[in-house]
Design a protein around this motif. Structure first.
Motif, PDB file in Angstrom:
ATOM      1  N   HIS A 289       0.838  -1.202   0.000  1.00 38.57           N
ATOM      2  CA  HIS A 289       0.000   0.000   0.000  1.00 38.57           C
ATOM      3  C   HIS A 289       0.880   1.261   0.000  1.00 38.57           C
ATOM      4  N   ILE A 290       0.245   2.388  -0.312  1.00 31.91           N
ATOM      5  CA  ILE A 290       0.878   3.695  -0.257  1.00 31.91           C
ATOM      6  C   ILE A 290       0.304   4.448   0.942  1.00 31.91           C
ATOM      7  N   THR A 291       1.169   5.068   1.753  1.00 26.72           N
ATOM      8  CA  THR A 291       0.688   5.824   2.905  1.00 26.72           C
ATOM      9  C   THR A 291       0.331   7.235   2.479  1.00 26.72           C
ATOM     10  N   GLY A 292      -0.890   7.641   2.827  1.00 24.63           N
ATOM     11  CA  GLY A 292      -1.351   8.989   2.526  1.00 24.63           C
ATOM     12  C   GLY A 292      -1.257   9.892   3.750  1.00 24.63           C
ATOM     13  N   LYS A 293      -2.382  10.414   4.189  1.00 22.48           N
ATOM     14  CA  LYS A 293      -2.393  11.321   5.338  1.00 22.48           C
ATOM     15  C   LYS A 293      -1.923  10.586   6.600  1.00 22.48           C
ATOM     16  N   ARG A 294      -1.183  11.312   7.444  1.00 25.38           N
ATOM     17  CA  ARG A 294      -0.611  10.736   8.655  1.00 25.38           C
ATOM     18  C   ARG A 294      -1.197  11.414   9.892  1.00 25.38           C
ATOM     19  N   LYS A 295      -1.780  10.616  10.770  1.00 30.34           N
ATOM     20  CA  LYS A 295      -2.386  11.156  11.984  1.00 30.34           C
ATOM     21  C   LYS A 295      -2.118  10.216  13.157  1.00 30.34           C
ATOM     22  N   PHE A 296      -2.436  10.720  14.349  1.00 28.22           N
ATOM     23  CA  PHE A 296      -2.410   9.930  15.573  1.00 28.22           C
ATOM     24  C   PHE A 296      -3.789   9.967  16.223  1.00 28.22           C
ATOM     25  N   ASP A 297      -4.165   8.868  16.850  1.00 27.96           N
ATOM     26  CA  ASP A 297      -5.314   8.829  17.760  1.00 27.96           C
ATOM     27  C   ASP A 297      -4.762   8.683  19.175  1.00 27.96           C
ATOM     28  N   ILE A 298      -5.130   9.612  20.055  1.00 35.02           N
ATOM     29  CA  ILE A 298      -4.591   9.654  21.417  1.00 35.02           C
ATOM     30  C   ILE A 298      -5.734   9.666  22.415  1.00 35.02           C
TER      31      ILE A 298
ATOM     32  N   ASP B 106      -3.918  27.284  11.179  1.00 33.05           N
ATOM     33  CA  ASP B 106      -4.426  26.841   9.885  1.00 33.05           C
ATOM     34  C   ASP B 106      -5.806  26.221  10.054  1.00 33.05           C
ATOM     35  N   GLY B 107      -6.703  26.495   9.110  1.00 33.63           N
ATOM     36  CA  GLY B 107      -8.039  25.915   9.184  1.00 33.63           C
ATOM     37  C   GLY B 107      -8.981  26.777   9.989  1.00 33.63           C
TER      38      GLY B 107
ATOM     39  N   TYR C 241      -8.311  19.303   7.183  1.00 30.37           N
ATOM     40  CA  TYR C 241      -8.056  20.429   6.285  1.00 30.37           C
ATOM     41  C   TYR C 241      -7.102  19.908   5.201  1.00 30.37           C
ATOM     42  N   GLU C 242      -7.693  19.325   4.176  1.00 31.51           N
ATOM     43  CA  GLU C 242      -6.893  18.718   3.111  1.00 31.51           C
ATOM     44  C   GLU C 242      -6.410  19.786   2.139  1.00 31.51           C
ATOM     45  N   CYS C 243      -5.147  19.685   1.770  1.00 29.59           N
ATOM     46  CA  CYS C 243      -4.545  20.684   0.887  1.00 29.59           C
ATOM     47  C   CYS C 243      -3.361  20.047   0.158  1.00 29.59           C
TER      48      CYS C 243
ATOM     49  N   PHE D 183       1.947  15.427   2.840  1.00 28.77           N
ATOM     50  CA  PHE D 183       1.025  14.300   2.902  1.00 28.77           C
ATOM     51  C   PHE D 183      -0.423  14.698   2.610  1.00 28.77           C
ATOM     52  N   GLY D 184      -0.633  15.919   2.069  1.00 29.51           N
ATOM     53  CA  GLY D 184      -1.966  16.363   1.681  1.00 29.51           C
ATOM     54  C   GLY D 184      -2.853  16.780   2.829  1.00 29.51           C
ATOM     55  N   LEU D 185      -2.277  16.914   4.029  1.00 28.82           N
ATOM     56  CA  LEU D 185      -3.074  17.272   5.208  1.00 28.82           C
ATOM     57  C   LEU D 185      -2.419  18.460   5.892  1.00 28.82           C
TER      58      LEU D 185
END
Length: 295
Positions: free
Chosen positions: A23-32, A83-84, A186-188, A193-195
């Motif tokens: 797979h290709i990794t797109g947007k990168r986030k964390f859940d905390i 931002d946003g 806020y995708e851009c 990573f487009g985020l």
């Protein structure tokens, strides 16, 4: 707890092999998720910085009356400087865990609270739980743990409280207050990573309790549920066990039952209820108030 929440984009196209492509990794986030005990600063009119940061990241902002009280009210105003178009103040989170050498450090930025829950049981101290969504910032590093100071204020068990629904005193074992926040990406295409950031765009506050049944003439739970009656929900109790103890007062002026049932608590008949906490049409932003003051 912390968990990576990267977007894994599948590459599922027609070809001779049925094997899975990487797979290709797109947007990168964390859940905390952060949990802590219910208490405040130990001094009336003095904010508890960690809790204030979390509440501001869930669109609740303080009004401080020095030496007397700190009150948190919801807001729909856009927070400037970030931002946003967010109505909450983003956080930067540094997470340290045990590592093979010194420590293992992760950094998450533009962190916003997706939900929070304040749970209280009679004879026990209350607890907060915050669920946070954040944007990946940089690769993990090996770093020593920072010096921290534990807040020594002791929590107080829930006792001698005053809880009313629609002006009627109710006897409860459990009271839960919570908020769900709409956190939008806020995708851009200009951003890594487009985020670019996250933004809080919506809020729904609720409550849950398990009152002992009352006579219909005193408080008809089912009638108020079916008629959609709006009621004031109010609760107040001491939350600190120290010389300058403070109490927490929770007020919701337009609460409505969203669920009403029949329950049993060790042979005692109860009416478990869920409530949705509404706001006035104008100006709004008044569905829930949290006030910390001298007990």
């Amino acid at each position: 707890t912390i968990k990576g929440a990267g977007e894994q984009i599948a590459r599922d196209f027609l070809r001779a092999s049925i094997s899975l492509l990487p797979h290709i990794t797109g947007k990168r986030k964390f859940d905390i998720t952060v949990e802590t005990e219910l208490k405040y600063s130990g001094a009336p009119g003095v904010a508890l910085a960690p809790l204030e940061t979390l509440l501001k990241a869930s669109s609740f902002f303080p009004t401080v009356v020095t030496s007397i009280s700190v009150t948190y009210d919801p807001s729909s105003a856009i927070v400037s400087g970030f931002d946003g178009a967010s109505i909450a103040t983003p956080m930067t989170c540094e997470i340290y865990v045990d590592g093979p050498t010194t420590g293992y450090k992760l950094i998450a930025k533009d962190a916003l609270v997706k939900s929070w829950r304040l749970s209280n049981n009679a004879g026990e101290y209350g607890t907060w739980e915050f669920t946070i969504e954040a944007v990946w910032h940089a690769a993990a590093t090996d770093a020593a743990f920072p010096t921290t100071t534990f807040i020594g204020t002791k929590p107080q068990i829930m006792q001698n409280s005053t809880v009313t629904i629609g002006g009627t005193a109710v006897c409860i074992k459990n009271l839960e207050i919570g908020c769900e926040l709409d956190v939008t990406e806020y995708e851009c295409s200009n951003a890594a990573f487009g985020l670019k950031a996250l933004a809080t765009t919506g809020r729904k506050c609720t409550a849950k309790a398990d009152p002992i049944i009352l006579a219909a003439a005193t408080h008809d739970f089912f009638d108020k549920y079916f008629t959609g009656t709006t009621m004031i929900l109010s609760a107040a109790w001491t939350i600190e066990n120290n010389a300058t103890a403070q109490k927490l007062t929770i007020t919701a002026p337009l609460a409505q039952y969203s669920s009403v049932g029949i329950g049993d608590r060790g042979g005692l008949r109860t009416i478990p209820v869920d409530l949705v906490l509404g706001a006035t049409e104008s100006p709004g932003d008044d569905e829930l108030k949290l006030k910390f003051e001298s007990a």
